[in-house]
Motif scaffolding. Structure first.
Motif, PDB file in Angstrom:
ATOM      1  N   ARG A 177       0.240 -11.886   1.083  1.00 49.24           N
ATOM      2  CA  ARG A 177      -0.259 -11.113   2.883  1.00 49.24           C
ATOM      3  C   ARG A 177      -1.535 -10.854   2.277  1.00 49.24           C
ATOM      4  O   ARG A 177      -2.138 -10.435   1.162  1.00 49.24           O
ATOM      5  CB  ARG A 177       0.634  -9.620   2.527  1.00 49.24           C
ATOM      6  CG  ARG A 177       0.636  -8.742   3.806  1.00 49.24           C
ATOM      7  CD  ARG A 177       0.196  -6.866   2.855  1.00 49.24           C
ATOM      8  NE  ARG A 177      -0.031  -6.758   2.775  1.00 49.24           N
ATOM      9  CZ  ARG A 177      -0.666  -5.461   2.492  1.00 49.24           C
ATOM     10  NH1 ARG A 177       0.500  -4.410   2.925  1.00 49.24           N
ATOM     11  NH2 ARG A 177      -1.493  -4.695   1.276  1.00 49.24           N
ATOM     12  N   ILE A 191      -2.015  -9.662  -1.559  1.00 46.21           N
ATOM     13  CA  ILE A 191      -1.043 -10.039  -2.854  1.00 46.21           C
ATOM     14  C   ILE A 191      -0.102 -10.466  -2.983  1.00 46.21           C
ATOM     15  O   ILE A 191      -0.270 -11.563  -1.417  1.00 46.21           O
ATOM     16  CB  ILE A 191      -0.607  -8.524  -2.613  1.00 46.21           C
ATOM     17  CG1 ILE A 191       0.163  -8.006  -0.924  1.00 46.21           C
ATOM     18  CG2 ILE A 191      -1.408  -7.572  -3.183  1.00 46.21           C
ATOM     19  CD1 ILE A 191       0.532  -6.630  -1.081  1.00 46.21           C
ATOM     20  N   ASN A 224       9.916  -5.503   0.323  1.00 48.38           N
ATOM     21  CA  ASN A 224       8.902  -4.599   1.466  1.00 48.38           C
ATOM     22  C   ASN A 224       7.688  -4.924   1.792  1.00 48.38           C
ATOM     23  O   ASN A 224       6.542  -5.483   1.192  1.00 48.38           O
ATOM     24  CB  ASN A 224       8.709  -2.932  -0.122  1.00 48.38           C
ATOM     25  CG  ASN A 224       9.430  -2.234  -0.314  1.00 48.38           C
ATOM     26  OD1 ASN A 224      10.170  -2.189   0.727  1.00 48.38           O
ATOM     27  ND2 ASN A 224       9.886  -2.425  -1.229  1.00 48.38           N
ATOM     28  N   SER A 226       5.269  -3.717   3.120  1.00 50.87           N
ATOM     29  CA  SER A 226       3.831  -2.824   2.814  1.00 50.87           C
ATOM     30  C   SER A 226       3.211  -3.170   0.835  1.00 50.87           C
ATOM     31  O   SER A 226       1.814  -2.995   1.040  1.00 50.87           O
ATOM     32  CB  SER A 226       4.231  -1.151   2.973  1.00 50.87           C
ATOM     33  OG  SER A 226       4.941  -1.187   1.057  1.00 50.87           O
ATOM     34  N   ASP A 227       3.816  -3.707   0.563  1.00 54.07           N
ATOM     35  CA  ASP A 227       3.580  -4.132  -0.908  1.00 54.07           C
ATOM     36  C   ASP A 227       3.859  -5.459  -1.798  1.00 54.07           C
ATOM     37  O   ASP A 227       3.935  -5.986  -2.261  1.00 54.07           O
ATOM     38  CB  ASP A 227       3.240  -2.844  -1.980  1.00 54.07           C
ATOM     39  CG  ASP A 227       4.872  -2.774  -2.144  1.00 54.07           C
ATOM     40  OD1 ASP A 227       5.439  -4.046  -2.022  1.00 54.07           O
ATOM     41  OD2 ASP A 227       5.551  -1.553  -2.993  1.00 54.07           O
ATOM     42  N   SER A 229       6.664  -5.921  -3.424  1.00 54.14           N
ATOM     43  CA  SER A 229       7.794  -6.013  -3.567  1.00 54.14           C
ATOM     44  C   SER A 229       9.295  -6.140  -3.129  1.00 54.14           C
ATOM     45  O   SER A 229       9.521  -5.888  -2.181  1.00 54.14           O
ATOM     46  CB  SER A 229       8.051  -4.419  -3.897  1.00 54.14           C
ATOM     47  OG  SER A 229       8.267  -3.358  -2.959  1.00 54.14           O
TER      48      SER A 229
END
Length: 545
Positions: A177, A191, A224, A226-227, A229
């Motif tokens: 990302r 990340i 996810n 956003s992160d 995971s």
């Protein structure tokens, strides 16, 4: 897919690039060096107009007009520009693998063919379709980039890294990302996520979830957004690509067919496909109405009913261009845009098919250079990845709805590709056509989108009134627009001349409205008392100040 073990032969390349004043070197959490191009001249040179111009659609059977000449074509396409692929110093150019349109930006991914992991990302600004601009370029020294998606100010790029040489990577397949702002890639805050498989092949953003496929002995995984995971992961033999389908996803599994998964990645259906898709080739599917469209190598495109799995038809690859090596004519990707289907057919080029009601009919092959491995089309554009030949930006030149309404009531042109207007004639046409020549001795009004491969000539005393767009010639085969002595050219719209504008004595060029544009790649010559009036934008400053 590439083999798990690769030899990383880029130490000398890294040393050379670290000393370059044209890049900025960073190290991220993946323990790789990222090379960000900051040199404006290098970014400018990424865009090439060498092959730009009017495109012709080649068909197996030429439609004939009533006078025995070739009939005008239905698709006024132009090649706006080519994005030259980036290259590491001392190395061959990388290979364009994928493109993604988001607003005014087109994002492009690249990898390295062969046994070395190297890749890159480009961000191209197309807010001015006459002048695309490379805004940002990011090199990965030890990672392939195979596909990407964009959402919420981030690029989600997937590819492969050698996990054997990385202290962080748990598998070869990864997703990154990467922040992007106003077309500029940012290295801070990148990340990563990893999943089983040799090579991540495709990515899809679905709200708060990011779905990734990872090829041979890989998986379909949900992260996810956003992160990164991991939420879910399911093994799959050879997951090549994915697309939204019903409340879940359709996955092209090279080992068996199209697997339909729900949002939890649980399989709910399998459409069996026996075609050999090739062991290492990229394949990208799409959907249309209730159908799933599958690129099936030398079979062309397979059209399957999405719920029953019934094969509806094959859309075959058009005749192979002379000199195409055996086995190079394979469909690698499909992309649906309203009533058009684009087929990336490798060495057989880019094909266009018409989608009417429940049937699909091949219209022909668009004249492009290079081996086409990927295509995506949206809005008024098609973006074609041609490997080492880079990304080709095609404009469909669809007339805007406002112009369609303004043209209402005019007849559609259905005649010859050579449009002749006699001295006593006054002709008016609407629509979008591709012609070879326009000769005007009387009066001609064109409303819509028009392309001309050779020339437009307005004889002395003739009149051409244009409402819409007109493109003439190409930079490899220059055309011309000639306004004869005392003739009148009126423009309300956008004119591009891949060649010269010639104004003879007393010729008049008049721009109407407040937003007309003219883009001339050749020269402007003006005879005595030739005039240019009205408000317009001169893209390449050929009229001076």
């Amino acid at each position: 897919m590439r083999q798990f073990y690769k030899t990383l032969l880029f130490i000398l390349v890294l040393t050379g690039m670290a000393c370059s004043d044209e890049t900025v070197v960073y190290e991220d959490g993946l323990k790789t060096e990222l090379y960000v191009e900051t040199n404006s001249a290098a970014l400018k040179s990424a865009i090439s107009y060498e092959k730009s111009g009017v495109l012709k659609l080649h068909t197996t059977e030429m439609a004939m007009a009533s006078d025995g000449t070739a009939k005008a074509g239905d698709y006024p396409l132009t090649l706006i520009a080519t994005v030259n692929p980036p290259a590491f110093p001392g190395s061959e150019p990388l290979t364009a693998t994928h493109a993604y349109l988001d607003g005014n930006y087109i994002y492009v991914s690249y990898n390295r063919a062969g046994e070395i992991y190297q890749g890159a990302l480009d961000v191209i600004d197309i807010s001015d379709p006459n002048v695309p601009m490379a805004r940002s370029r990011l090199f990965y020294s030890n990672a392939d980039i195979n596909s990407l998606a964009v959402a919420g100010g981030y690029i989600y790029a997937v590819g492969a890294i050698n996990a054997e040489t990385s202290d962080v990577a748990t598998f070869n397949s990864f997703i990154a990302r990467i922040p992007v702002s106003n077309g500029v890639l940012e290295t801070d805050g990148i990340i990563y996520g990893f999943q089983q498989g040799f090579n991540a092949t495709d990515v899809l953003i679905d709200g708060s979830r990011t779905i990734v496929t990872s090829g041979k002995e890989g998986a379909v995984a949900s992260y996810n957004t956003s992160d990164l995971s991991m939420v879910d992961e399911t093994f799959m033999t050879d997951a090549r690509s994915l697309t939204p389908w019903l409340d879940g996803y359709a996955i092209l599994d090279g080992g068996s067919g199209v697997r339909v998964l729900n949002s939890s990645l649980v399989e709910t259906n399998l459409i069996a496909i026996g075609t050999d898709l090739g062991a290492t080739s990229k394949k990208t599917l799409d959907t249309w109405q209730t159908h799933i469209l599958v690129p099936e190598a030398d079979q062309g495109v397979g059209i399957y009913q999405g719920t029953t799995g019934t094969l509806i038809q094959y859309v075959s690859i058009p005749p192979i261009p002379t000199g195409t090596p055996a086995g190079d004519a394979v469909t690698n990707a499909v992309s649906v845009n309203d009533d058009l289907l684009f087929m990336a057919n490798g060495g057989a080029g880019l094909a266009l098919a018409e989608m009417l009601a429940s049937t699909i009919t091949t219209a022909g092959t668009i004249n492009l250079d290079g081996s086409v491995n990927y295509v995506t089309s949206e809005g008024d554009y098609a973006f074609v990845a041609s490997g080492a030949d880079g990304l080709q930006i095609i404009k469909l030149n669809r007339a805007p709805k406002t112009l369609v309404n303004a043209c209402s009531g005019l007849p559609t042109y259905e005649g010859s590709s050579i449009l002749n207007v006699g001295p006593a004639e006054a002709l008016n046409f609407q629509g979008g056509k591709q012609l070879d020549v326009i000769n005007i001795e009387g009066f001609l009004l064109l409303c819509g989108s028009w392309t001309v491969t050779d020339q437009v000539s307005i004889a002395p005393g003739g009149v051409l009134r244009l409402f819409g767009t007109l493109a003439i010639g190409s930079n490899q085969d220059r055309g011309a627009l000639t306004v004869g002595a005392g003739a009148l050219l009126q423009i309300e719209g956008n004119v591009t001349i891949y060649g010269d504008l010639i104004m003879e004595d007393g010729a008049q060029v008049e721009f109407l409205g407040d937003s007309s544009v003219i883009d001339i790649f050749g020269d402007v010559s003006a005879g005595r008392e030739a005039t240019v009036s009205g408000k317009f934008r001169d893209v390449r400053q050929k009229f001076g100040d």
